[in-house]
Design a protein around this motif. Structure first.
Motif, PDB file in Angstrom:
ATOM      1  N   PHE A 169      12.146 -49.173 -14.497  1.00 39.86           N
ATOM      2  CA  PHE A 169      12.132 -50.540 -13.639  1.00 39.86           C
ATOM      3  C   PHE A 169      12.342 -51.639 -14.799  1.00 39.86           C
ATOM      4  CE2 PHE A 169      10.037 -47.509 -11.255  1.00 39.86           C
ATOM      5  CZ  PHE A 169      10.922 -46.983 -10.089  1.00 39.86           C
ATOM      6  N   GLY A 170      12.451 -51.617 -16.000  1.00 36.49           N
ATOM      7  CA  GLY A 170      12.306 -52.789 -16.889  1.00 36.49           C
ATOM      8  C   GLY A 170      13.852 -53.457 -16.911  1.00 36.49           C
ATOM      9  N   ARG A 171      13.762 -54.359 -17.977  1.00 35.51           N
ATOM     10  CA  ARG A 171      15.173 -54.943 -18.045  1.00 35.51           C
ATOM     11  C   ARG A 171      16.156 -53.831 -18.522  1.00 35.51           C
ATOM     12  NH1 ARG A 171      14.424 -60.808 -20.511  1.00 35.51           N
ATOM     13  NH2 ARG A 171      13.288 -61.742 -18.565  1.00 35.51           N
TER      14      ARG A 171
ATOM     15  N   GLU B 134      19.201 -58.055 -18.107  1.00 40.21           N
ATOM     16  CA  GLU B 134      19.359 -58.591 -16.885  1.00 40.21           C
ATOM     17  C   GLU B 134      18.071 -58.296 -16.012  1.00 40.21           C
ATOM     18  OE1 GLU B 134      21.919 -55.714 -14.114  1.00 40.21           O
ATOM     19  OE2 GLU B 134      22.863 -56.472 -15.756  1.00 40.21           O
ATOM     20  N   SER B 135      17.441 -59.281 -15.377  1.00 38.99           N
ATOM     21  CA  SER B 135      16.322 -59.086 -14.557  1.00 38.99           C
ATOM     22  C   SER B 135      16.765 -58.408 -13.280  1.00 38.99           C
ATOM     23  CB  SER B 135      15.699 -60.317 -14.208  1.00 38.99           C
ATOM     24  OG  SER B 135      15.506 -61.201 -15.300  1.00 38.99           O
ATOM     25  N   MET B 136      15.855 -57.652 -12.964  1.00 37.84           N
ATOM     26  CA  MET B 136      15.967 -56.850 -11.485  1.00 37.84           C
ATOM     27  C   MET B 136      15.145 -57.620 -10.419  1.00 37.84           C
ATOM     28  SD  MET B 136      15.617 -52.946 -12.882  1.00 37.84           S
ATOM     29  CE  MET B 136      16.206 -52.025 -11.160  1.00 37.84           C
ATOM     30  N   THR B 137      15.757 -57.637  -9.435  1.00 39.69           N
ATOM     31  CA  THR B 137      14.958 -58.137  -8.358  1.00 39.69           C
ATOM     32  C   THR B 137      14.171 -57.039  -7.555  1.00 39.69           C
ATOM     33  OG1 THR B 137      16.664 -57.603  -6.618  1.00 39.69           O
ATOM     34  CG2 THR B 137      16.856 -59.767  -7.657  1.00 39.69           C
ATOM     35  N   PHE B 138      13.161 -57.321  -6.832  1.00 40.81           N
ATOM     36  CA  PHE B 138      12.448 -56.326  -6.109  1.00 40.81           C
ATOM     37  C   PHE B 138      13.184 -55.254  -5.348  1.00 40.81           C
ATOM     38  CE2 PHE B 138      10.084 -54.879  -2.447  1.00 40.81           C
ATOM     39  CZ  PHE B 138       8.924 -54.309  -3.026  1.00 40.81           C
ATOM     40  N   GLU B 139      14.417 -55.799  -4.615  1.00 41.91           N
ATOM     41  CA  GLU B 139      15.257 -54.957  -3.868  1.00 41.91           C
ATOM     42  C   GLU B 139      16.090 -54.025  -4.803  1.00 41.91           C
ATOM     43  OE1 GLU B 139      15.221 -58.417  -3.362  1.00 41.91           O
ATOM     44  OE2 GLU B 139      14.313 -58.467  -1.356  1.00 41.91           O
ATOM     45  N   ASP B 140      16.427 -54.501  -6.094  1.00 39.77           N
ATOM     46  CA  ASP B 140      17.113 -53.595  -7.035  1.00 39.77           C
ATOM     47  C   ASP B 140      16.263 -52.517  -7.582  1.00 39.77           C
ATOM     48  OD1 ASP B 140      19.254 -55.039  -6.812  1.00 39.77           O
ATOM     49  OD2 ASP B 140      18.973 -56.344  -8.624  1.00 39.77           O
ATOM     50  N   MET B 141      14.830 -52.976  -7.668  1.00 40.51           N
ATOM     51  CA  MET B 141      13.617 -51.766  -8.291  1.00 40.51           C
ATOM     52  C   MET B 141      13.604 -50.905  -6.913  1.00 40.51           C
ATOM     53  SD  MET B 141      10.841 -53.860 -10.260  1.00 40.51           S
ATOM     54  CE  MET B 141      10.104 -54.181  -8.734  1.00 40.51           C
ATOM     55  N   MET B 142      13.482 -51.360  -5.834  1.00 42.73           N
ATOM     56  CA  MET B 142      13.394 -50.325  -4.580  1.00 42.73           C
ATOM     57  C   MET B 142      14.698 -49.330  -4.576  1.00 42.73           C
ATOM     58  SD  MET B 142      10.439 -50.723  -3.489  1.00 42.73           S
ATOM     59  CE  MET B 142      10.520 -49.836  -1.881  1.00 42.73           C
ATOM     60  N   ASN B 143      15.918 -49.912  -4.680  1.00 37.00           N
ATOM     61  CA  ASN B 143      16.955 -49.098  -4.565  1.00 37.00           C
ATOM     62  C   ASN B 143      16.769 -48.131  -5.699  1.00 37.00           C
ATOM     63  OD1 ASN B 143      18.007 -50.368  -2.110  1.00 37.00           O
ATOM     64  ND2 ASN B 143      18.737 -51.739  -3.460  1.00 37.00           N
ATOM     65  N   LYS B 144      16.546 -48.600  -6.610  1.00 31.38           N
ATOM     66  CA  LYS B 144      16.565 -47.672  -8.299  1.00 31.38           C
ATOM     67  C   LYS B 144      15.371 -46.530  -7.786  1.00 31.38           C
ATOM     68  CE  LYS B 144      17.082 -48.005 -12.997  1.00 31.38           C
ATOM     69  NZ  LYS B 144      18.344 -48.094 -13.314  1.00 31.38           N
ATOM     70  N   PHE B 145      14.288 -46.939  -7.301  1.00 34.40           N
ATOM     71  CA  PHE B 145      13.160 -45.952  -7.018  1.00 34.40           C
ATOM     72  C   PHE B 145      13.499 -44.790  -6.184  1.00 34.40           C
ATOM     73  CE2 PHE B 145       9.631 -44.784  -4.483  1.00 34.40           C
ATOM     74  CZ  PHE B 145       8.561 -44.233  -5.542  1.00 34.40           C
ATOM     75  N   LYS B 146      14.094 -45.563  -4.938  1.00 32.45           N
ATOM     76  CA  LYS B 146      14.505 -44.512  -3.910  1.00 32.45           C
ATOM     77  C   LYS B 146      15.597 -43.564  -4.640  1.00 32.45           C
ATOM     78  CE  LYS B 146      16.780 -44.430   0.660  1.00 32.45           C
ATOM     79  NZ  LYS B 146      17.261 -43.041   0.328  1.00 32.45           N
ATOM     80  N   GLN B 147      16.576 -43.848  -5.072  1.00 29.61           N
ATOM     81  CA  GLN B 147      17.465 -42.950  -5.777  1.00 29.61           C
ATOM     82  C   GLN B 147      16.856 -42.043  -6.693  1.00 29.61           C
ATOM     83  OE1 GLN B 147      20.474 -44.945  -8.142  1.00 29.61           O
ATOM     84  NE2 GLN B 147      21.712 -43.328  -8.830  1.00 29.61           N
ATOM     85  N   SER B 148      15.955 -42.483  -7.660  1.00 33.94           N
ATOM     86  CA  SER B 148      15.391 -41.773  -8.553  1.00 33.94           C
ATOM     87  C   SER B 148      14.448 -40.654  -7.792  1.00 33.94           C
ATOM     88  CB  SER B 148      14.336 -42.588  -9.376  1.00 33.94           C
ATOM     89  OG  SER B 148      13.547 -41.699 -10.093  1.00 33.94           O
TER      90      SER B 148
END
Length: 150
Positions: A102-104, A108-122
């Motif tokens: 969930f880091g850089r 590039e910085s990740m928004t909360f939504e980006d992190m949530m999408n990445k978490f869901k995919q993972s």
């Protein structure tokens, strides 16, 4: 001296514990600064920020009827930096457990939504791998548990 909630006073650190620091405010009054009120950043070890005998400026947060006085050093600072969990700032995870990063990435910085999408995919990938692993251990003959063999 009558202490009022919201007032700024100067005191001296008398002792440090793992959960906070006790501050002598004079006239026989002692207050406590909880570890979460030591600094505007995360405090893991209080002794990294304070030493016994140090003079500090504190803000009075609470004055209990039982005589307990709650203090804050970080709220006594003139211009504290904005909170790290502000929704305007991208969240960065420095490390820790879990398979998702969930880091850089590529500066590039990740928004909360980006992190949530990445978490869901993972999470979906891990669930798929887990199901596949469990099915391979059971055997994929297509029979259900408890089915009679003929």
């Amino acid at each position: 001296m009558q202490l009022e909630v919201g007032s700024l006073v100067t005191g001296k650190v008398t002792s440090i514990t793992k959960f906070g620091a006790f501050i002598d405010l004079g006239e026989g009054k002692t207050g406590m600064v909880h570890i979460s009120e030591i600094a505007p950043t995360y405090v893991n070890e209080i002794r990294d920020h304070l030493t016994e005998g140090q003079e500090v400026k504190v803000k009075v947060l609470t004055v209990g009827t039982d005589g307990k006085i709650g203090l804050s050093i970080k709220k006594a600072i003139d211009n504290p930096p904005p909170a790290a969990h502000s929704p305007q700032k991208p969240f960065r995870r420095e490390g820790g457990r879990g398979g998702a990063d969930f880091g850089r990435r590529n500066n590039e910085s990740m928004t909360f939504e980006d992190m949530m999408n990445k978490f869901k995919q993972s999470s979906d990938e891990k669930m798929y791998d887990l199901k596949r692993s469990v099915e391979s251990k059971r055997g994929s003959s297509g029979t259900k548990r408890g089915a009679k063999f003929g």
